[in-house]
Design a protein around this motif. Structure first.
Motif, PDB file in Angstrom:
ATOM      1  N   HIS A 130       0.850  -1.182   0.000  1.00 23.96           N
ATOM      2  CA  HIS A 130       0.000   0.000   0.000  1.00 23.96           C
ATOM      3  C   HIS A 130       0.888   1.234   0.000  1.00 23.96           C
ATOM      4  CE1 HIS A 130      -3.849  -2.089   0.561  1.00 23.96           C
ATOM      5  NE2 HIS A 130      -3.168  -2.944   1.319  1.00 23.96           N
ATOM      6  N   VAL A 131       0.685   2.064  -1.005  1.00 17.80           N
ATOM      7  CA  VAL A 131       1.540   3.233  -1.209  1.00 17.80           C
ATOM      8  C   VAL A 131       1.322   4.238  -0.082  1.00 17.80           C
ATOM      9  CG1 VAL A 131       2.026   5.140  -2.774  1.00 17.80           C
ATOM     10  CG2 VAL A 131       1.478   2.879  -3.691  1.00 17.80           C
ATOM     11  N   PRO A 132       2.392   4.769   0.502  1.00 21.70           N
ATOM     12  CA  PRO A 132       2.231   5.672   1.646  1.00 21.70           C
ATOM     13  C   PRO A 132       1.848   7.095   1.246  1.00 21.70           C
ATOM     14  CG  PRO A 132       4.547   5.399   1.149  1.00 21.70           C
ATOM     15  CD  PRO A 132       3.812   4.446   0.250  1.00 21.70           C
ATOM     16  N   ASN A 133       1.342   7.818   2.204  1.00 19.61           N
ATOM     17  CA  ASN A 133       1.092   9.249   2.093  1.00 19.61           C
ATOM     18  C   ASN A 133       2.453   9.959   2.139  1.00 19.61           C
ATOM     19  OD1 ASN A 133       0.586  11.992   2.730  1.00 19.61           O
ATOM     20  ND2 ASN A 133      -1.236  11.495   3.927  1.00 19.61           N
ATOM     21  N   ILE A 134       2.782  10.726   1.095  1.00 17.90           N
ATOM     22  CA  ILE A 134       4.047  11.471   1.102  1.00 17.90           C
ATOM     23  C   ILE A 134       3.788  12.977   0.968  1.00 17.90           C
ATOM     24  CG2 ILE A 134       5.459   9.559   0.274  1.00 17.90           C
ATOM     25  CD1 ILE A 134       5.429  10.912  -2.516  1.00 17.90           C
ATOM     26  N   SER A 135       2.585  13.399   1.352  1.00 14.64           N
ATOM     27  CA  SER A 135       2.278  14.822   1.379  1.00 14.64           C
ATOM     28  C   SER A 135       3.019  15.470   2.552  1.00 14.64           C
ATOM     29  CB  SER A 135       0.763  15.027   1.537  1.00 14.64           C
ATOM     30  OG  SER A 135       0.372  14.850   2.892  1.00 14.64           O
ATOM     31  N   PRO A 136       3.020  16.804   2.645  1.00 10.99           N
ATOM     32  CA  PRO A 136       3.718  17.465   3.762  1.00 10.99           C
ATOM     33  C   PRO A 136       2.958  17.415   5.092  1.00 10.99           C
ATOM     34  CG  PRO A 136       3.543  18.921   1.839  1.00 10.99           C
ATOM     35  CD  PRO A 136       2.599  17.787   1.620  1.00 10.99           C
ATOM     36  N   ASP A 137       1.920  16.610   5.182  1.00 16.60           N
ATOM     37  CA  ASP A 137       1.172  16.520   6.444  1.00 16.60           C
ATOM     38  C   ASP A 137       2.098  16.033   7.562  1.00 16.60           C
ATOM     39  OD1 ASP A 137      -1.768  16.430   7.608  1.00 16.60           O
ATOM     40  OD2 ASP A 137      -0.705  14.677   8.386  1.00 16.60           O
ATOM     41  N   GLU A 138       2.030  16.704   8.708  1.00 13.50           N
ATOM     42  CA  GLU A 138       2.964  16.396   9.803  1.00 13.50           C
ATOM     43  C   GLU A 138       2.689  15.062  10.468  1.00 13.50           C
ATOM     44  OE1 GLU A 138       2.949  20.771   9.134  1.00 13.50           O
ATOM     45  OE2 GLU A 138       1.387  19.233   9.360  1.00 13.50           O
ATOM     46  N   THR A 139       1.470  14.561  10.378  1.00 14.95           N
ATOM     47  CA  THR A 139       1.136  13.308  11.057  1.00 14.95           C
ATOM     48  C   THR A 139       1.069  12.140  10.083  1.00 14.95           C
ATOM     49  OG1 THR A 139      -0.142  14.519  12.723  1.00 14.95           O
ATOM     50  CG2 THR A 139      -0.550  12.153  12.526  1.00 14.95           C
ATOM     51  N   ALA A 140       0.320  12.283   9.015  1.00 15.29           N
ATOM     52  CA  ALA A 140       0.112  11.165   8.088  1.00 15.29           C
ATOM     53  C   ALA A 140       1.162  11.103   6.988  1.00 15.29           C
ATOM     54  CB  ALA A 140      -1.280  11.270   7.465  1.00 15.29           C
ATOM     55  N   GLY A 141       1.830  12.215   6.735  1.00 12.14           N
ATOM     56  CA  GLY A 141       2.767  12.281   5.628  1.00 12.14           C
ATOM     57  C   GLY A 141       4.209  12.471   6.064  1.00 12.14           C
ATOM     58  N   LEU A 142       4.941  13.276   5.291  1.00 11.46           N
ATOM     59  CA  LEU A 142       6.373  13.461   5.531  1.00 11.46           C
ATOM     60  C   LEU A 142       6.703  14.812   6.148  1.00 11.46           C
ATOM     61  CD1 LEU A 142       7.840  12.067   2.153  1.00 11.46           C
ATOM     62  CD2 LEU A 142       7.064  10.809   4.171  1.00 11.46           C
ATOM     63  N   GLY A 143       5.696  15.464   6.724  1.00 12.98           N
ATOM     64  CA  GLY A 143       5.885  16.817   7.228  1.00 12.98           C
ATOM     65  C   GLY A 143       6.952  16.963   8.290  1.00 12.98           C
ATOM     66  N   GLU A 144       7.230  15.919   9.048  1.00 12.37           N
ATOM     67  CA  GLU A 144       8.241  15.979  10.105  1.00 12.37           C
ATOM     68  C   GLU A 144       9.591  15.414   9.657  1.00 12.37           C
ATOM     69  OE1 GLU A 144       7.944  17.416  13.023  1.00 12.37           O
ATOM     70  OE2 GLU A 144       5.865  18.005  12.660  1.00 12.37           O
ATOM     71  N   TRP A 145       9.676  14.972   8.412  1.00  9.81           N
ATOM     72  CA  TRP A 145      10.920  14.391   7.907  1.00  9.81           C
ATOM     73  C   TRP A 145      11.933  15.490   7.590  1.00  9.81           C
ATOM     74  CZ3 TRP A 145      11.285   9.332   4.816  1.00  9.81           C
ATOM     75  CH2 TRP A 145      10.368   8.387   5.303  1.00  9.81           C
ATOM     76  N   SER A 146      13.206  15.096   7.603  1.00  7.72           N
ATOM     77  CA  SER A 146      14.281  15.990   7.187  1.00  7.72           C
ATOM     78  C   SER A 146      14.698  15.650   5.758  1.00  7.72           C
ATOM     79  CB  SER A 146      15.486  15.830   8.115  1.00  7.72           C
ATOM     80  OG  SER A 146      16.061  14.532   7.958  1.00  7.72           O
ATOM     81  N   LEU A 147      15.482  16.530   5.162  1.00 11.35           N
ATOM     82  CA  LEU A 147      16.030  16.254   3.833  1.00 11.35           C
ATOM     83  C   LEU A 147      16.832  14.956   3.844  1.00 11.35           C
ATOM     84  CD1 LEU A 147      16.950  16.875   0.908  1.00 11.35           C
ATOM     85  CD2 LEU A 147      18.774  18.289   1.920  1.00 11.35           C
ATOM     86  N   ALA A 148      17.636  14.752   4.875  1.00 11.28           N
ATOM     87  CA  ALA A 148      18.468  13.545   4.950  1.00 11.28           C
ATOM     88  C   ALA A 148      17.603  12.292   5.014  1.00 11.28           C
ATOM     89  CB  ALA A 148      19.401  13.616   6.157  1.00 11.28           C
ATOM     90  N   GLU A 149      16.530  12.330   5.806  1.00 11.13           N
ATOM     91  CA  GLU A 149      15.651  11.162   5.911  1.00 11.13           C
ATOM     92  C   GLU A 149      14.978  10.876   4.574  1.00 11.13           C
ATOM     93  OE1 GLU A 149      14.555  11.617  10.668  1.00 11.13           O
ATOM     94  OE2 GLU A 149      13.327  12.623   9.152  1.00 11.13           O
ATOM     95  N   PHE A 150      14.530  11.922   3.905  1.00 11.80           N
ATOM     96  CA  PHE A 150      13.915  11.756   2.589  1.00 11.80           C
ATOM     97  C   PHE A 150      14.939  11.232   1.586  1.00 11.80           C
ATOM     98  CE2 PHE A 150      12.953  13.714  -1.599  1.00 11.80           C
ATOM     99  CZ  PHE A 150      11.759  13.064  -1.870  1.00 11.80           C
ATOM    100  N   GLY A 151      16.122  11.814   1.582  1.00 11.65           N
ATOM    101  CA  GLY A 151      17.152  11.404   0.638  1.00 11.65           C
ATOM    102  C   GLY A 151      17.589   9.969   0.837  1.00 11.65           C
ATOM    103  N   ASN A 152      17.699   9.530   2.074  1.00 10.50           N
ATOM    104  CA  ASN A 152      18.102   8.144   2.339  1.00 10.50           C
ATOM    105  C   ASN A 152      17.004   7.158   1.958  1.00 10.50           C
ATOM    106  OD1 ASN A 152      20.767   8.462   3.307  1.00 10.50           O
ATOM    107  ND2 ASN A 152      19.982   9.188   5.271  1.00 10.50           N
ATOM    108  N   ALA A 153      15.747   7.567   2.091  1.00  9.09           N
ATOM    109  CA  ALA A 153      14.654   6.715   1.621  1.00  9.09           C
ATOM    110  C   ALA A 153      14.699   6.598   0.102  1.00  9.09           C
ATOM    111  CB  ALA A 153      13.311   7.275   2.076  1.00  9.09           C
ATOM    112  N   MET A 154      14.927   7.720  -0.572  1.00  8.09           N
ATOM    113  CA  MET A 154      14.917   7.752  -2.030  1.00  8.09           C
ATOM    114  C   MET A 154      16.076   6.975  -2.642  1.00  8.09           C
ATOM    115  SD  MET A 154      12.403   9.545  -3.531  1.00  8.09           S
ATOM    116  CE  MET A 154      13.101  10.185  -5.049  1.00  8.09           C
ATOM    117  N   THR A 155      17.256   7.124  -2.087  1.00  9.30           N
ATOM    118  CA  THR A 155      18.453   6.596  -2.740  1.00  9.30           C
ATOM    119  C   THR A 155      19.060   5.374  -2.075  1.00  9.30           C
ATOM    120  OG1 THR A 155      19.912   8.108  -1.517  1.00  9.30           O
ATOM    121  CG2 THR A 155      19.025   8.886  -3.636  1.00  9.30           C
ATOM    122  N   ARG A 156      18.701   5.122  -0.807  1.00 11.21           N
ATOM    123  CA  ARG A 156      19.279   3.984  -0.088  1.00 11.21           C
ATOM    124  C   ARG A 156      18.224   2.987   0.381  1.00 11.21           C
ATOM    125  NH1 ARG A 156      23.630   2.728  -1.477  1.00 11.21           N
ATOM    126  NH2 ARG A 156      24.047   1.646   0.479  1.00 11.21           N
ATOM    127  N   GLY A 157      16.936   3.333   0.204  1.00  9.66           N
ATOM    128  CA  GLY A 157      15.878   2.423   0.639  1.00  9.66           C
ATOM    129  C   GLY A 157      15.857   2.230   2.147  1.00  9.66           C
TER     130      GLY A 157
END
Length: 302
Positions: free
Chosen positions: A85-112
């Motif tokens: 099930h594809v996750p919510n990646i909107s900027p929502d602070e609770t359901a999405g990626l609103g609390e993520w950092s650039l590093a956390e996003f980048g490591n998900a994107m490029t390192r899984g």
């Protein structure tokens, strides 16, 4: 003697398990990898967004117009390993990626690697996104912060044993995760080099157009040679110069198809490629020309 042998066996298997964990553990980039990138270029971030087809999986099904920018997630992806099930990646602070950092996003994107240090499933195509530059990740992240929020909470994956054990993904990454080029082409031509980056990286075309082995890794000698439809019906076509369906297409024919959705014979794009074409049509003509040049340059597979 028997107790001693059991103790030695326990030590051996414990050491083997520790060694296996060490070589397959999640490996995000060091924090310094994501530092000093400066303010994001939002215009470039938007182009990477459309090249990456983020809306095709993360927006609600059949979304149109501005609704395609609401990345609420929830879409089920059926596979031989279970349903993702594809996750919510909107900027929502609770359901999405609103609390993520650039590093956390980048490591998900490029390192899984997820925010909590866990392996992510390659239904998220980080095996392709691993080729994205740090600048493009930074620009994409900046653009995504401008999109609407969604409070939708996607359901968890539905995976049977043993595919529900994330630790096993470390072995998969050891075998298949790489940021190296998929095929050798003439990258002295900047147009082909750009096309290779777009197709093998953000465009992640191989995720559907390349067949996979029993473990879900690409059959590398059949890059872009066509594959069973991951949605279960029909077949994703061969898009190498050896294809019987598009081998006669010129670079301008490919560009026209990506811009308009019409083939040289005035047939129209269909199936899951409809959204892909709509996304790619938002790229500059130079990028579409680069994609076409690369597709004419890859090794032909019949």
């Amino acid at each position: 003697m028997r107790i001693r042998n059991l103790a030695l066996a326990a030590v051996f298997f414990g050491a083997a398990a520790a060694a296996a964990w060490f070589v397959t553990r999640p490996e995000p980039f060091a924090a310094s990898h994501w530092e000093g990138l400066g303010a994001p270029d939002l215009a470039n971030g938007e182009q990477i967004f459309w090249a990456g087809g983020c809306t095709s999986c993360h927006a609600a099904a059949k979304s149109e117009g501005e609704a395609r920018l609401v990345l609420s997630g929830g879409l089920p992806l059926n596979s031989p390993f279970g349903t993702f099930h594809v996750p919510n990646i909107s900027p929502d602070e609770t359901a999405g990626l609103g609390e993520w950092s650039l590093a956390e996003f980048g490591n998900a994107m490029t390192r899984g690697v997820g925010r909590n240090g866990e392996h992510l499933y390659p239904s998220f195509p980080y095996g392709s996104y691993a080729r994205l530059t740090s600048k493009d990740i930074n620009d994409l992240w900046g653009f995504m912060q401008t999109l609407p929020k969604s409070a939708n909470v996607a359901p968890p994956h539905e995976l049977p044993f043993p595919f529900n054990i994330r630790l096993l993904l470390g072995g998969w990454k050891l075998l298949f995760l790489t940021d190296q080029s998929r095929v050798t082409v003439d990258t002295s031509d900047p147009k082909i080099a750009r096309g290779q980056y777009l197709v093998e990286g953000p465009g992640h075309c191989g995720e559907c157009h390349t067949p996979r082995n029993a473990l879900g890794g690409f059959e590398t000698n059949l890059w872009l040679a066509g594959a069973p439809n991951p949605e279960g019906e029909g077949r994703i076509p061969n898009i190498t110069p050896g294809s019987r369906s598009i081998s006669g297409w010129s670079e301008s024919d490919i560009v026209g198809y990506l811009q308009t959705g019409f083939t040289p014979d005035f047939d129209t794009v269909g199936g899951s490629m409809v959204e892909v074409q709509q996304n790619l049509a938002k790229l500059p003509a130079a990028d579409l020309q680069a994609i076409a040049a690369y597709l004419k340059a890859v090794p032909a597979r019949e």
